[in-house]
Design an enzyme around this catalytic site. Structure first.
Site, PDB file in Angstrom:
ATOM      1  N   GLU A   1      35.825  -9.011  68.850  1.00  0.00           N
ATOM      2  CA  GLU A   1      37.103  -9.726  68.785  1.00  0.00           C
ATOM      3  C   GLU A   1      38.283  -8.755  68.701  1.00  0.00           C
ATOM      4  OE1 GLU A   1      36.564 -12.586  65.569  1.00  0.00           O
ATOM      5  OE2 GLU A   1      35.688 -13.997  66.985  1.00  0.00           O
TER       6      GLU A   1
ATOM      7  N   GLU B   1      29.289 -16.008  70.516  1.00  0.00           N
ATOM      8  CA  GLU B   1      29.411 -16.693  69.225  1.00  0.00           C
ATOM      9  C   GLU B   1      29.850 -18.117  69.486  1.00  0.00           C
ATOM     10  OE1 GLU B   1      31.774 -14.995  66.072  1.00  0.00           O
ATOM     11  OE2 GLU B   1      31.194 -12.968  66.625  1.00  0.00           O
TER      12      GLU B   1
END
Ligand code: BG6
Length: 486
Positions: free
Chosen positions: A175, A384
């Site tokens: 991220e 995810e």
């Protein structure tokens, strides 16, 4: 059409959220080790020194460090093809800048990867998942210092060389776009803490750490350069490596059909998703990213010609992302909805989890198509996705998590439709196939797993593992390559 043959089904974890053993095997501290537990209404606090007797969730987490064989065995029982995990950088270089790597740390991951391969599970390894060695934070200020590029590269080269025949799939920074967020985002992603915040030993919510946009964007740039150099190095070590970026995705919907809202949604989408995605996939900064940095008064001359060349030469082989929820935006800038990283407006058409994260399976299909349109030649992977919930253990030990099955089923159906529409999706790893510490709140109470772990926020529990209803459901899903979702 359905999911391609060889589709990578599995689950994803991060070292700091599952391993525990925080000082075992020669490991040094990392930035996650300095974060205390919080909850949905109490933000996590940061303390620059470890306080005796205080609760730091990463220190024991779910004790994967001692349970990895059992856990990987359970993943194998579900039929996992891939297991996404991160290497804890401070297990390999405890201080970040040590001359030699820590053999005990390297051996631990050898054992973990061997255990995966024994069960025909491919490891997918994130090199940096919110666990920058603490000494890099205190000595260098995190990625603000260009010397950290070399330290990261040395670490990457060490593990690439060591595991080149065991690991094919790699991700550089988890991220990476969290650096667009001040406080916790910059802390976790860049190890960015200003000296005055390090000197102040009073514990404060991590989100209240001071910002300096010039330094923060330079640090992000340094991460881009580190990532590109890593991709290049990885391909030299093993040309078969597939090395990807990892972006926290966020589809933004205009709150109304007012043109100003539409423009705002486009702007947010560009900044939050495509700023970092473009640098990784296209190897250059888009104009809107430069404009965005300039709007903070940032002098972007740190993007040198040499760095631009590096970015072009180190583009990624695949684009991977986390997907949890979507948000609405309006020109009035409402922010009454929360998510894993960014805030936005509520969507009256969608339900939300008890943590306020909206549930939007169709948004995943929308986002997948948007990505494919933007990067038509790049394989995509959802690394995810999942539902953090409160699970109830029945008297006989069973856990009936139909809400989790329902959430995953709907998302998988939309992924399947995206594949039918031509999206080159190569895999799907659900977040937290086994319960683990929440990154956002530090809780165990917010559970994502197919596997329940007997561990609670008050430190009780014996770390026993047990199968939830979703365990059997996901096993069926994988065995049928995503066809049997009942
Ligand atoms: C992502 C992170 O943002 O969201 C994970 O990559 C994190 O580390 C996941 O755990 C879910 O968020 P949370 O706060 O529920 O743990």
């Amino acid at each position: 059409m359905s999911f391609p043959k060889g589709f990578l089904w599995g689950g994803a974890v991060a070292a700091n959220q599952c391993e525990g053993g925080y000082l075992e095997g020669g490991k040094g501290l990392n930035c996650a080790d300095m974060l205390k537990g919080g909850n949905v209404s109490t933000p996590r606090k940061f303390s620059p020194v470890i306080e005796e007797g205080a609760y730091y969730p990463s220190h024991n987490a779910i004790d994967f460090y001692h349970h990895y064989k059992e856990d990987i065995g359970l993943f194998a029982e579900m039929g996992f093809k891939v297991f996404r995990l991160s290497i804890n950088w401070a297990r390999i270089y405890p201080n970040g800048d040590d001359a030699e790597p820590n053999e005990e740390g390297l051996k631990f991951y050898d054992d973990v990867f061997d255990e995966c391969l024994k069960h025909d599970i491919q490891p997918l390894v994130t090199l940096s998942h919110y666990e920058i060695p603490w000494a890099i934070v205190t000595k260098y200020g995190g990625f603000v210092d260009r010397r950290v590029i070399d330290l990261f590269l040395k670490y990457a080269e060490t593990v690439f060389t060591r595991y080149k025949d065991k690991v094919k799939y790699w991700l550089t920074f988890n991220e990476i776009n969290c650096a667009l967020m001040t406080g916790g985002g910059a802390y976790n992603g860049l190890g960015f803490v200003l000296p005055e915040d390090l000197e102040n030993t009073a514990q404060r919510p991590v989100n209240e750490l001071k910002d300096d946009p010039q330094k923060r964007f330079e640090a992000l740039h340094n991460e881009f350069v580190a990532s590109a150099l890593t991709v290049k190095k990885g391909h030299e070590i093993n040309p078969d490596f597939m090395i990807g970026c990892m972006i926290a995705s966020m589809a933004f919907y205009p709150a109304t059909c007012k043109p100003a809202d539409l423009l705002e949604a486009q702007n947010k989408t560009d900044i939050i998703n495509h700023f970092c995605g473009d640098v990784h996939v296209r190897g250059e900064y888009p104009d809107f990213a430069l404009n965005y940095m300039h709007s903070f008064g940032v002098d972007t001359s740190f993007i040198t010609e040499e760095d631009q060349k590096i970015l072009k030469e180190g583009t990624v082989d695949m684009y991977t992302f986390s997907y949890y929820q979507t948000m609405t935006v309006s020109a009035e800038n409402s922010s009454d909805s929360v998510g894993n990283l960014f805030a936005g407006g509520k969507n009256p058409y969608l339900e939300a989890s008890p943590w306020g994260w909206t549930i939007d399976p169709e948004g995943l299909r929308y986002f997948l198509n948007q990505l494919h349109d933007r990067y038509p030649h790049t394989p995509l992977m959802v690394v995810e996705n999942g539902l953090g919930m409160i699970d109830k253990v029945e008297e006989d030990g069973s856990i009936h998590d139909s809400y989790r099955i329902d959430y995953l089923r709907k998302h998988i159906k939309e992924m399947k439709r995206a594949v039918e529409e031509g999206v080159p999706l190569i895999g799907y790893t659900t977040w937290g196939p086994i319960d683990l510490v929440s990154a956002g709140t530090g809780e165990m109470y917010k559970r994502y797993g197919f596997i329940y772990v007997d561990r609670n926020d008050d430190g009780t529990g014996n770390f026993d593992r047990s199968r939830k209803d979703s365990f059997y459901w996901y096993k069926k899903c994988i065995a049928s390559n995503g066809e049997d979702l009942d």
